[in-house]
Write an enzyme that holds these catalytic residues in place. Structure first.
Site, PDB file in Angstrom:
ATOM      1  N   ALA A 188     -79.047 -13.439  59.307  1.00 18.13           N
ATOM      2  CA  ALA A 188     -79.580 -14.242  60.425  1.00 18.13           C
ATOM      3  C   ALA A 188     -80.571 -13.401  61.240  1.00 18.13           C
ATOM      4  O   ALA A 188     -81.694 -13.853  61.530  1.00 18.13           O
ATOM      5  CB  ALA A 188     -78.436 -14.744  61.298  1.00 18.13           C
ATOM      6  N   GLU A 207     -82.045  -4.791  54.207  1.00 25.19           N
ATOM      7  CA  GLU A 207     -80.804  -4.452  53.496  1.00 25.19           C
ATOM      8  C   GLU A 207     -79.686  -5.267  54.123  1.00 25.19           C
ATOM      9  O   GLU A 207     -79.201  -4.936  55.206  1.00 25.19           O
ATOM     10  CB  GLU A 207     -80.525  -2.944  53.626  1.00 25.19           C
ATOM     11  CG  GLU A 207     -81.507  -2.071  52.880  1.00 25.19           C
ATOM     12  CD  GLU A 207     -81.359  -2.189  51.372  1.00 25.19           C
ATOM     13  OE1 GLU A 207     -80.255  -2.486  50.896  1.00 25.19           O
ATOM     14  OE2 GLU A 207     -82.356  -2.007  50.661  1.00 25.19           O
ATOM     15  N   CYS A 241     -70.989  -3.538  53.229  1.00 28.38           N
ATOM     16  CA  CYS A 241     -71.842  -4.591  52.662  1.00 28.38           C
ATOM     17  C   CYS A 241     -71.531  -4.876  51.195  1.00 28.38           C
ATOM     18  O   CYS A 241     -71.752  -5.975  50.723  1.00 28.38           O
ATOM     19  CB  CYS A 241     -73.306  -4.194  52.815  1.00 28.38           C
ATOM     20  SG  CYS A 241     -73.687  -2.580  52.129  1.00 28.38           S
TER      21      CYS A 241
HETATM   22  P1  NAD Z   1     -75.421  -4.966  64.117  1.00 26.84           P
HETATM   23  O1  NAD Z   1     -74.839  -6.049  64.965  1.00 26.84           O
HETATM   24  O2  NAD Z   1     -75.208  -3.547  64.450  1.00 26.84           O
HETATM   25  O3  NAD Z   1     -76.970  -5.267  63.975  1.00 26.84           O
HETATM   26  C1  NAD Z   1     -77.825  -4.440  63.230  1.00 26.84           C
HETATM   27  C2  NAD Z   1     -79.010  -4.054  64.067  1.00 26.84           C
HETATM   28  O4  NAD Z   1     -79.731  -5.222  64.448  1.00 26.84           O
HETATM   29  C3  NAD Z   1     -78.635  -3.335  65.363  1.00 26.84           C
HETATM   30  O5  NAD Z   1     -79.433  -2.182  65.493  1.00 26.84           O
HETATM   31  C4  NAD Z   1     -78.885  -4.367  66.425  1.00 26.84           C
HETATM   32  O6  NAD Z   1     -79.286  -3.802  67.650  1.00 26.84           O
HETATM   33  C5  NAD Z   1     -79.993  -5.203  65.836  1.00 26.84           C
HETATM   34  N1  NAD Z   1     -79.971  -6.583  66.317  1.00 26.84           N
HETATM   35  C6  NAD Z   1     -78.865  -7.356  66.468  1.00 26.84           C
HETATM   36  N2  NAD Z   1     -79.236  -8.584  66.896  1.00 26.84           N
HETATM   37  C7  NAD Z   1     -80.582  -8.574  67.022  1.00 26.84           C
HETATM   38  C8  NAD Z   1     -81.559  -9.553  67.419  1.00 26.84           C
HETATM   39  N3  NAD Z   1     -81.221 -10.779  67.790  1.00 26.84           N
HETATM   40  N4  NAD Z   1     -82.856  -9.198  67.399  1.00 26.84           N
HETATM   41  C9  NAD Z   1     -83.221  -7.950  67.030  1.00 26.84           C
HETATM   42  N5  NAD Z   1     -82.342  -6.996  66.653  1.00 26.84           N
HETATM   43  C10 NAD Z   1     -81.064  -7.293  66.664  1.00 26.84           C
HETATM   44  O7  NAD Z   1     -74.933  -5.082  62.640  1.00 26.84           O
HETATM   45  P2  NAD Z   1     -74.441  -6.302  61.778  1.00 26.84           P
HETATM   46  O8  NAD Z   1     -75.565  -7.233  61.481  1.00 26.84           O
HETATM   47  O9  NAD Z   1     -73.159  -6.839  62.288  1.00 26.84           O
HETATM   48  O10 NAD Z   1     -74.115  -5.441  60.457  1.00 26.84           O
HETATM   49  C11 NAD Z   1     -73.287  -5.905  59.511  1.00 26.84           C
HETATM   50  C12 NAD Z   1     -74.121  -6.547  58.417  1.00 26.84           C
HETATM   51  O11 NAD Z   1     -74.933  -5.560  57.805  1.00 26.84           O
HETATM   52  C13 NAD Z   1     -73.269  -7.120  57.305  1.00 26.84           C
HETATM   53  O12 NAD Z   1     -73.809  -8.362  56.911  1.00 26.84           O
HETATM   54  C14 NAD Z   1     -73.426  -6.098  56.187  1.00 26.84           C
HETATM   55  O13 NAD Z   1     -73.221  -6.636  54.923  1.00 26.84           O
HETATM   56  C15 NAD Z   1     -74.824  -5.634  56.401  1.00 26.84           C
HETATM   57  N6  NAD Z   1     -75.052  -4.295  55.841  1.00 26.84           N
HETATM   58  C16 NAD Z   1     -75.896  -4.189  54.770  1.00 26.84           C
HETATM   59  C17 NAD Z   1     -76.088  -2.946  54.192  1.00 26.84           C
HETATM   60  C18 NAD Z   1     -76.996  -2.782  53.006  1.00 26.84           C
HETATM   61  O14 NAD Z   1     -77.337  -1.650  52.687  1.00 26.84           O
HETATM   62  N7  NAD Z   1     -77.402  -3.844  52.346  1.00 26.84           N
HETATM   63  C19 NAD Z   1     -75.446  -1.817  54.711  1.00 26.84           C
HETATM   64  C20 NAD Z   1     -74.628  -1.968  55.808  1.00 26.84           C
HETATM   65  C21 NAD Z   1     -74.435  -3.213  56.374  1.00 26.84           C
END
Ligand code: NAD
Length: 441
Positions: A188, A207, A241
């Protein structure tokens, strides 16, 4: 409202001055990173422990290995390629090259679940001769603050800066122009990142996560599958992830699997006291997982001992037998809950996966080469692992990334380096190129 214009301008001016470009400067930056990890790795590992209640040394070690790999391979990865000049070109006076140049100012936005290793693209971005702004996740607050402290000690912000903050700060950062953005997080927010990047035609690497299927066929080693599932759910409490999000198995194998999972978890002892079992990152995510468990129409097949603790963010693992349309199948679970769905064999399992978004990882346990071959070729995912879980993401020299809803682009070693490098075709006519040494391009 914070403005990051002056920081981005400063980095772009520094980049354009050529200060980051030479191999010596890049090696110097990598050696500074290496010193940071060697001298302040303990501080970073402690911060990870404070955020997630698990050992952070694995992340420190993986970051150190990524730096060493870049130091070893830097010359090979950066070298210009001289091509034969034939066809339209005059082989006596024309020179044809691919020159590898850094792209400029790179923004890396990382998540909370593996706060250090998801920031590793910064290593390859600096190795490729770029400047970097890193925005760690505000949810892993201790790690974010430690990162800022240890980076500030060693780096000029013209080359590498950490910006801390939440959604507002990230939104403000994204209004600036970058030359590449790496975002790791959920699909999202990835759409928000991609829209902001589109305003400047900035390339992105996304990612993301998704619902990773694990198929367990009747000919599988069920004990092995259970051990691997338990290992994966123990790791970071399933907040990974590439975690197995749900299992597809037959009614014949399901009871054996559930009892093998129970036995494998019991071997881990009391989970509350087990340092290998992390905590849920915060109360919001604890409540999200609890709400999922309360909304499922599935049957609770097994739950580990231990009292749920919202303040301590301890959530014991659980296994549910569910139907395909259950609440647990709507979004990525990202926690210690494992749903199991019954299928009648490989055909139904393949169909089930094909009908859904392309996951980041897809897993199968089977001894049958034909079923395995079909799984590899008839499902679409970021990566596949057979008779194991997650290990494919921890090997070097392979691309790591999603496809469709699980991501755009790939990272890891040379693949990350290439994200941050423009391959420029250069044709020099009139014999001038003969006077330019290849290593000066
Ligand atoms: P999170 O909430 O920490 O968000 C990630 C980053 O996005 C943060 O730095 C945050 O400040 C920023 N962010 C959040 N909302 C935002 C917005 N509205 N606008 C701009 N920036 C914004 O992390 P999360 O999304 O909860 O992380 C978990 C997700 O990450 C899971 O879906 C997981 O599968 C995925 N993930 C993927 C990998 C990969 O390598 N493919 C690795 C780790 C995690």
């Amino acid at each position: 409202m914070p403005s990051y214009k002056s920081l981005v301008d400063k980095q772009r001016t520094y980049f354009k001055s050529g200060a980051t470009r030479s191999l010596e400067k890049r090696k110097h930056a990598l050696n500074q990173l290496k010193a940071m990890i060697e001298e302040d790795g303990e501080e970073l590992a402690n911060a990870i422990f404070q955020d997630l209640h698990r050992d952070g040394h694995m992340e420190v070690g993986m970051t150190a290995r990524a730096i060493d790999e870049c130091l070893q391979k830097l010359e090979e990865w950066s070298a210009p390629t001289k091509l034969p000049s034939g066809g339209l070109l005059d082989p006596n006076s024309d020179q044809l090259y691919i020159v590898r140049e850094p792209v400029g100012v790179v923004l890396i936005i990382s998540p909370w679940n593996f706060p250090l290793i998801t920031s590793v693209p910064l290593v390859q971005a600096l190795a490729a001769g770029n400047t970097v702004i890193l925005k760690p996740s505000e949810l892993a607050q201790h790690t974010a603050e430690a990162f800022e402290r240890v980076v500030k000690k060693r780096f000029n912000e013209e080359l590498f800066a950490v910006v801390n903050g939440a959604v507002q700060e990230t939104t403000d950062l994204l209004s600036e122009r970058f030359d590449h953005i790496v975002y790791t997080g959920n699909p999202a927010v990835a759409k928000v990142i991609m829209s902001a990047a589109a305003k400047h035609l900035t390339p992105v690497t996304l990612e993301l996560g998704g619902k990773n299927p694990t198929v367990i066929l009747d000919d599988a080693d069920v004990e092995l599958a259970a051990e691997k599932i338990v290992g994966a759910k123990m790791m970071n409490c399933g907040q990974i992830c590439i975690n197995p999000d749900y299992v597809l198995t037959t009614s014949n194998t399901k009871p054996k699997l559930i009892s093998a999972i129970r036995e494998a978890f019991e071997k881990q002892g009391e989970l509350r006291d087990n340092a290998a079992f992390a905590r849920i990152i915060n109360e919001r995510h604890f409540d999200r997982l609890k709400a999922l468990a309360s909304k499922t129409n599935g049957k609770l097949a097994w739950k580990a001992d231990g009292e749920e603790d919202r303040i301590g963010k301890f959530l014991p693992p659980s296994v549910y037998e569910i139907e395909a349309d259950d609440e647990l199948m709507k979004d990525e679970i990202f926690g210690p809950i494992l749903p199991i769905i019954t299928v009648d064999g490989i055909d139904q399992a393949l169909h089930f996966i094909q009908e859904r978004e392309k996951p980041l990882a897809a897993y199968i346990f089977s001894k049958c080469p034909e079923a395995t071959r079909r799984f590899i070729t008839e499902t679409w995912s970021g990566g596949v692992c057979v008779n194991d879980l997650q290990t494919h993401a921890f090997v070097s020299n392979v691309p790591f990334g999603g496809v469709g809803n699980s991501g755009v682009g790939r990272i890891n070693g040379k693949y990350s380096f290439d994200n941050f490098t423009h391959e420029k075709t250069v044709l020099i006519r009139g014999g001038v190129g003969k006077e330019i040494p290849l290593n000066k391009l």
